[in-house]
Design a protein around this motif. Sequence first.
Motif, PDB file in Angstrom:
ATOM      1  N   GLU A 186       0.708  -0.931  -0.297  1.00 44.05           N
ATOM      2  CA  GLU A 186      -0.047  -0.089  -0.029  1.00 44.05           C
ATOM      3  C   GLU A 186       1.273   1.647   0.451  1.00 44.05           C
ATOM      4  OE1 GLU A 186      -3.400  -0.057  -0.138  1.00 44.05           O
ATOM      5  OE2 GLU A 186      -3.431  -2.268   0.436  1.00 44.05           O
ATOM      6  N   SER A 187       0.604   2.040  -0.840  1.00 45.85           N
ATOM      7  CA  SER A 187       1.697   3.434  -1.511  1.00 45.85           C
ATOM      8  C   SER A 187       1.859   4.753  -1.557  1.00 45.85           C
ATOM      9  CB  SER A 187       2.494   2.607  -2.344  1.00 45.85           C
ATOM     10  OG  SER A 187       4.064   3.442  -2.089  1.00 45.85           O
ATOM     11  N   GLU A 188       1.676   5.729  -1.705  1.00 43.30           N
ATOM     12  CA  GLU A 188       0.709   7.102  -2.100  1.00 43.30           C
ATOM     13  C   GLU A 188       2.536   7.704  -2.949  1.00 43.30           C
ATOM     14  OE1 GLU A 188      -1.652   8.188  -1.619  1.00 43.30           O
ATOM     15  OE2 GLU A 188      -2.703   6.392  -0.854  1.00 43.30           O
ATOM     16  N   GLY A 189       1.739   8.140  -3.317  1.00 48.28           N
ATOM     17  CA  GLY A 189       2.848   8.969  -4.680  1.00 48.28           C
ATOM     18  C   GLY A 189       2.431  10.420  -5.653  1.00 48.28           C
ATOM     19  N   PRO A 190       3.183  10.632  -6.339  1.00 46.63           N
ATOM     20  CA  PRO A 190       2.917  12.012  -6.740  1.00 46.63           C
ATOM     21  C   PRO A 190       1.416  11.235  -8.260  1.00 46.63           C
ATOM     22  CG  PRO A 190       4.878  11.670  -7.832  1.00 46.63           C
ATOM     23  CD  PRO A 190       4.724  10.698  -6.721  1.00 46.63           C
ATOM     24  N   ASN A 191       1.215  10.236  -8.431  1.00 49.19           N
ATOM     25  CA  ASN A 191       0.050   9.664  -9.340  1.00 49.19           C
ATOM     26  C   ASN A 191      -0.992   9.512  -8.324  1.00 49.19           C
ATOM     27  OD1 ASN A 191       1.188  10.218 -11.312  1.00 49.19           O
ATOM     28  ND2 ASN A 191       2.241   8.303 -11.616  1.00 49.19           N
ATOM     29  N   GLY A 192      -0.986   9.356  -6.815  1.00 47.45           N
ATOM     30  CA  GLY A 192      -1.811   8.727  -6.227  1.00 47.45           C
ATOM     31  C   GLY A 192      -2.010   7.336  -5.880  1.00 47.45           C
ATOM     32  N   PRO A 193      -2.992   6.498  -5.014  1.00 46.47           N
ATOM     33  CA  PRO A 193      -2.287   5.270  -4.421  1.00 46.47           C
ATOM     34  C   PRO A 193      -2.320   4.083  -5.104  1.00 46.47           C
ATOM     35  CG  PRO A 193      -4.541   6.415  -4.421  1.00 46.47           C
ATOM     36  CD  PRO A 193      -4.350   7.064  -5.003  1.00 46.47           C
ATOM     37  N   LEU A 194      -0.871   3.962  -4.433  1.00 47.10           N
ATOM     38  CA  LEU A 194      -0.805   2.082  -5.104  1.00 47.10           C
ATOM     39  C   LEU A 194      -1.228   0.680  -4.661  1.00 47.10           C
ATOM     40  CD1 LEU A 194       0.520   0.078  -7.680  1.00 47.10           C
ATOM     41  CD2 LEU A 194       2.409   1.173  -5.938  1.00 47.10           C
ATOM     42  N   GLN A 195      -1.685   0.152  -4.649  1.00 43.34           N
ATOM     43  CA  GLN A 195      -1.619  -1.599  -3.904  1.00 43.34           C
ATOM     44  C   GLN A 195      -2.007  -2.133  -5.029  1.00 43.34           C
ATOM     45  OE1 GLN A 195      -6.385  -1.398  -3.888  1.00 43.34           O
ATOM     46  NE2 GLN A 195      -6.520  -1.626  -1.530  1.00 43.34           N
ATOM     47  N   LEU A 196      -0.873  -3.061  -4.995  1.00 43.00           N
ATOM     48  CA  LEU A 196      -0.044  -4.118  -5.846  1.00 43.00           C
ATOM     49  C   LEU A 196       0.235  -4.883  -4.727  1.00 43.00           C
ATOM     50  CD1 LEU A 196       2.847  -3.309  -8.261  1.00 43.00           C
ATOM     51  CD2 LEU A 196       3.316  -5.187  -6.107  1.00 43.00           C
ATOM     52  N   ILE A 197       0.167  -5.988  -4.798  1.00 39.68           N
ATOM     53  CA  ILE A 197       0.667  -7.668  -5.109  1.00 39.68           C
ATOM     54  C   ILE A 197       1.933  -8.281  -5.865  1.00 39.68           C
ATOM     55  CG2 ILE A 197      -1.439  -7.909  -4.042  1.00 39.68           C
ATOM     56  CD1 ILE A 197      -2.108 -10.359  -5.894  1.00 39.68           C
ATOM     57  N   SER A 198       2.903  -9.389  -5.207  1.00 39.13           N
ATOM     58  CA  SER A 198       2.922  -9.957  -6.093  1.00 39.13           C
ATOM     59  C   SER A 198       3.857 -11.147  -5.118  1.00 39.13           C
ATOM     60  CB  SER A 198       5.320  -9.782  -5.505  1.00 39.13           C
ATOM     61  OG  SER A 198       5.678 -10.132  -6.192  1.00 39.13           O
ATOM     62  N   LEU A 199       2.996 -12.664  -6.041  1.00 36.39           N
ATOM     63  CA  LEU A 199       3.113 -13.657  -5.695  1.00 36.39           C
ATOM     64  C   LEU A 199       4.391 -14.687  -5.588  1.00 36.39           C
ATOM     65  CD1 LEU A 199       1.513 -15.952  -4.172  1.00 36.39           C
ATOM     66  CD2 LEU A 199       0.446 -16.306  -6.620  1.00 36.39           C
ATOM     67  N   ARG A 200       5.368 -14.813  -4.944  1.00 33.03           N
ATOM     68  CA  ARG A 200       6.454 -15.485  -5.939  1.00 33.03           C
ATOM     69  C   ARG A 200       6.248 -16.815  -5.300  1.00 33.03           C
ATOM     70  NH1 ARG A 200       8.717 -12.193  -1.202  1.00 33.03           N
ATOM     71  NH2 ARG A 200       9.623  -9.806  -2.724  1.00 33.03           N
ATOM     72  N   LEU A 201       6.421 -17.678  -6.195  1.00 35.85           N
ATOM     73  CA  LEU A 201       6.407 -19.336  -5.740  1.00 35.85           C
ATOM     74  C   LEU A 201       8.066 -20.087  -6.184  1.00 35.85           C
ATOM     75  CD1 LEU A 201       2.693 -19.996  -8.308  1.00 35.85           C
ATOM     76  CD2 LEU A 201       3.087 -19.333  -5.951  1.00 35.85           C
ATOM     77  N   TYR A 202       8.233 -21.279  -5.747  1.00 40.18           N
ATOM     78  CA  TYR A 202       9.325 -21.654  -5.931  1.00 40.18           C
ATOM     79  C   TYR A 202       9.350 -22.875  -6.619  1.00 40.18           C
ATOM     80  CZ  TYR A 202      13.959 -24.574  -4.986  1.00 40.18           C
ATOM     81  OH  TYR A 202      15.571 -24.360  -4.689  1.00 40.18           O
ATOM     82  N   ASP A 203       9.686 -22.876  -7.421  1.00 43.18           N
ATOM     83  CA  ASP A 203       9.618 -24.904  -8.050  1.00 43.18           C
ATOM     84  C   ASP A 203      10.497 -25.629  -8.034  1.00 43.18           C
ATOM     85  OD1 ASP A 203       9.996 -26.799 -10.323  1.00 43.18           O
ATOM     86  OD2 ASP A 203       9.471 -24.960 -11.919  1.00 43.18           O
ATOM     87  N   PRO A 204       9.907 -26.640  -7.129  1.00 41.54           N
ATOM     88  CA  PRO A 204      11.388 -27.389  -6.623  1.00 41.54           C
ATOM     89  C   PRO A 204      11.871 -29.015  -7.821  1.00 41.54           C
ATOM     90  CG  PRO A 204       9.345 -28.328  -6.091  1.00 41.54           C
ATOM     91  CD  PRO A 204       8.956 -26.970  -7.007  1.00 41.54           C
ATOM     92  N   VAL A 205      11.879 -28.366  -8.982  1.00 41.57           N
ATOM     93  CA  VAL A 205      11.950 -29.070  -9.981  1.00 41.57           C
ATOM     94  C   VAL A 205      13.364 -28.288 -10.577  1.00 41.57           C
ATOM     95  CG1 VAL A 205      12.089 -30.380 -12.075  1.00 41.57           C
ATOM     96  CG2 VAL A 205      10.250 -30.914 -10.745  1.00 41.57           C
ATOM     97  N   ALA A 206      12.717 -26.957 -10.993  1.00 44.53           N
ATOM     98  CA  ALA A 206      13.599 -25.909 -11.596  1.00 44.53           C
ATOM     99  C   ALA A 206      14.248 -25.580 -10.842  1.00 44.53           C
ATOM    100  CB  ALA A 206      13.482 -25.248 -12.544  1.00 44.53           C
ATOM    101  N   LYS A 207      14.699 -25.866  -9.601  1.00 45.12           N
ATOM    102  CA  LYS A 207      14.963 -24.454  -8.454  1.00 45.12           C
ATOM    103  C   LYS A 207      15.068 -23.284  -9.047  1.00 45.12           C
ATOM    104  CE  LYS A 207      18.494 -28.231  -7.123  1.00 45.12           C
ATOM    105  NZ  LYS A 207      17.229 -29.265  -6.603  1.00 45.12           N
ATOM    106  N   GLN A 208      13.816 -22.761  -9.614  1.00 48.54           N
ATOM    107  CA  GLN A 208      13.588 -21.424 -10.085  1.00 48.54           C
ATOM    108  C   GLN A 208      12.776 -20.695  -9.117  1.00 48.54           C
ATOM    109  OE1 GLN A 208      13.304 -21.746 -14.061  1.00 48.54           O
ATOM    110  NE2 GLN A 208      15.457 -20.390 -13.786  1.00 48.54           N
ATOM    111  N   TRP A 209      12.235 -19.391  -8.921  1.00 46.21           N
ATOM    112  CA  TRP A 209      11.313 -18.562  -8.164  1.00 46.21           C
ATOM    113  C   TRP A 209      10.801 -18.111  -9.525  1.00 46.21           C
ATOM    114  CZ3 TRP A 209       9.374 -18.509  -3.288  1.00 46.21           C
ATOM    115  CH2 TRP A 209       9.834 -19.023  -2.540  1.00 46.21           C
ATOM    116  N   SER A 210       9.722 -17.933  -9.870  1.00 52.01           N
ATOM    117  CA  SER A 210       9.239 -17.518 -10.796  1.00 52.01           C
ATOM    118  C   SER A 210       7.502 -15.873  -9.787  1.00 52.01           C
ATOM    119  CB  SER A 210       7.320 -17.567 -11.342  1.00 52.01           C
ATOM    120  OG  SER A 210       6.454 -18.220 -10.553  1.00 52.01           O
ATOM    121  N   LEU A 211       7.975 -14.432 -10.146  1.00 51.82           N
ATOM    122  CA  LEU A 211       7.457 -13.422  -9.352  1.00 51.82           C
ATOM    123  C   LEU A 211       6.153 -12.760 -10.564  1.00 51.82           C
ATOM    124  CD1 LEU A 211       9.953 -13.525  -8.213  1.00 51.82           C
ATOM    125  CD2 LEU A 211       9.980 -11.211  -7.751  1.00 51.82           C
TER     126      LEU A 211
END
Length: 365
Positions: free
Chosen positions: A263-288
Amino acid sequence: MGRKMRKALALVAAVAATGVGTAVLAQTVPSAPANAASAPRDGAHDFDFNFGVWHTHITRTPDPFGAPAANFVMDGTVTVRRIWGGKGALEEIEADGPRGHWEGMTLFLYNPEARQWSQTFANSADGALQPSMVGSFSGSRGELYGADTFKGRAILVRGTWSIAGPDAHRYEEAYSQDGGRTWSVAFRGDLTRISSEAPKPAAATPPTADDGPHAFDFDMARWRTSTSRLQKPLTGSTTWTQMQGVTDVQPVWGGKANLAVLESEGPNGPLQLISLRLYDPVAKQWSLNFATSGVGVRSVPMVGSFEKGHGTFYDQEAYNGRMVWVRFSIFPTGPDSARSEQAFSADYGRTWETNFVNRYTRLRG
């Protein structure tokens, strides 16, 4: 589950990223129509019935097109967290059955422009969001549709929500291999309420020295977030704007995934953002995976990994009508501080221009 959606990222960078994201979609809130009486129905709170903790009784049909179809049963718990006051939600599923323990999750997002919901499923076994289903509610029934593959063949998918009352509902998922003329049920969950609200997240655990499934442990906290954003990237601009806000990061699947809410505020007004991060145990990588409440559509996922506590993630996106590479990095700078940066490259990685710098300070209490 459902069809993967992509929203043109021409809106990208109109608002600040949070240090938990990539080039984010600009948050735009549709203006109120002149004639409210003739406006399409606003379904932003259609999933309010789903918040809380539920017992689930699941019947799965691994091959719904088989003859005869074979089923197996699981029982477990579903916990649904509220996002953006109800315009989004994260559902965690844990169940046990004859094939052992199973963990899944579903991300729900409301698109205020289309007035539609998307639901996107992920299984902890592969840590990747599947194609999304999209649709809407009419009364106590919701239908969402998408496309996927089953045993290498293209199919259509229909998800149906049926609300029996405040303490019971059913979710059913069916497949069609003949263009929607006939449907075969693949999944049915009957849910009964345990409590009305999801429990508060557990206290953050001490960070681990891990570049794999617990690499984000350092980030499990509530952070004061200060963002510097470069205006008009890739134009030679040297003008930066500032945003101030709070980022709350909560573990999912015991830390093998996590949800960051800004939850943030700036010159363009309020911002609501999510980031869902998931771990792939086979590739051993994260996706954002990112979304804003004003758009309600998840972005192209960024994929990468950690090395010695430093996470770096990449993707390719459209920006101002051209394709650019995007790099996002995040890392702790002390026991109570962290930093992230985003950069664009228009020459396929030969040079990079940083356009977001995000600084985090841990909030106590």
